[in-house]
Design a protein around this motif. Structure first.
Motif, short mmCIF file in Angstrom:
data_model
loop_
_atom_site.label_atom_id
_atom_site.label_comp_id
_atom_site.label_asym_id
_atom_site.label_seq_id
_atom_site.Cartn_x
_atom_site.Cartn_y
_atom_site.Cartn_z
N ASP A 31 0.87 -1.17 0.00
CA ASP A 31 0.00 0.00 0.00
C ASP A 31 0.91 1.23 0.00
N LEU A 32 0.49 2.30 -0.64
CA LEU A 32 1.33 3.50 -0.71
C LEU A 32 1.03 4.52 0.38
N LEU A 33 0.01 4.28 1.18
CA LEU A 33 -0.30 5.21 2.28
C LEU A 33 -0.15 4.46 3.60
N LEU A 34 1.02 4.61 4.20
CA LEU A 34 1.34 3.92 5.45
C LEU A 34 1.65 4.95 6.53
N PRO A 35 1.56 4.58 7.81
CA PRO A 35 1.83 5.54 8.88
C PRO A 35 3.26 6.09 8.87
N ASP A 36 4.22 5.28 8.41
CA ASP A 36 5.62 5.72 8.46
C ASP A 36 6.23 5.95 7.08
N ALA A 37 5.43 5.96 6.04
CA ALA A 37 5.91 6.29 4.69
C ALA A 37 4.69 6.56 3.81
N SER A 38 4.85 7.52 2.94
CA SER A 38 3.73 7.89 2.08
C SER A 38 4.18 7.96 0.63
N GLY A 39 3.31 7.53 -0.24
CA GLY A 39 3.60 7.61 -1.67
C GLY A 39 4.70 6.66 -2.08
N GLU A 44 7.81 6.78 -1.65
CA GLU A 44 8.92 6.58 -0.73
C GLU A 44 8.90 5.16 -0.16
N ALA A 45 7.71 4.64 0.10
CA ALA A 45 7.59 3.26 0.60
C ALA A 45 8.15 2.28 -0.43
N LEU A 46 7.79 2.47 -1.70
CA LEU A 46 8.30 1.60 -2.76
C LEU A 46 9.81 1.69 -2.87
N ASP A 57 5.13 6.53 -12.37
CA ASP A 57 6.30 6.70 -11.49
C ASP A 57 6.61 5.41 -10.72
N ALA A 58 5.56 4.68 -10.33
CA ALA A 58 5.77 3.43 -9.59
C ALA A 58 6.53 2.43 -10.45
#
Length: 170
Positions: free
Chosen positions: A60-68, A70-72, A98-99
């Protein structure tokens, strides 16, 4: 129905309801069994990926410790050989493009893909990543040996030399 070898997936999803739904969809879909482990935060996912072997990451791209994306980026940096399937509620063509540029193998929007498509997407991502890695292996130089002048020139045979840009050669 006979199932082939099980796929080990790490689902990175902060919403417990979405995580349960994805796990149920994968469990009920035809094809190989997908054993799904769940991480609610990117930090715990990266830690698990460094300690355990997974065939695929569902991210998922919306996480508590990373967004968009940046997680990928963090997942790809941690385990560049594991395929990543983006599974997000963000329906944006720019983010999709972009992903893929950042290393995702597949991109699905939550609620749009039925369970059977989710399972097929996981399989396709694994096959695509394996093909990519095999191609990269074939393209890598096979040797790091150095060749000196004695290996190139045989004194018993005349050598033909082409000099381009002779400035500084006397």
């Amino acid at each position: 129905m006979v199932r082939s070898e099980a796929i080990r997936a790490l689902l990175v999803e902060d919403n417990p309801g979405d995580a349960t739904l994805v796990q149920c969809l994968l469990a009920e879909s035809p094809g190989p069994t997908v054993d799904t482990c769940w991480a609610e935060r990117l930090s715990s996912a990266v830690s698990r990926l460094k300690q355990e072997a997974f065939d695929v990451v569902l991210l998922d791209l919306l996480l508590p410790d990373a967004s968009g994306l940046e997680a990928l980026k963090q997942i790809v940096r941690a385990v560049p050989t594991v395929p990543v399937v983006i599974l997000t509620g963000i329906d944006d063509d720019r983010i999709l493009t972009d992903a893929f540029s950042e290393g995702a193998q597949e991109f699905l929007v939550k609620g749009v893909a039925p369970g059977e498509q989710l399972a097929r997407t996981v399989e396709k991502a694994i096959h695509r990543k394996r093909a990519e890695l095999a191609l990269m292996q074939r393209l890598e130089p096979k040797s790091t040996e150095f060749i000196d002048g004695d290996d190139i020139v045989n004194p018993a045979q005349p050598a033909h030399v082409l000099v381009i840009g002779s400035k500084g050669l006397d």
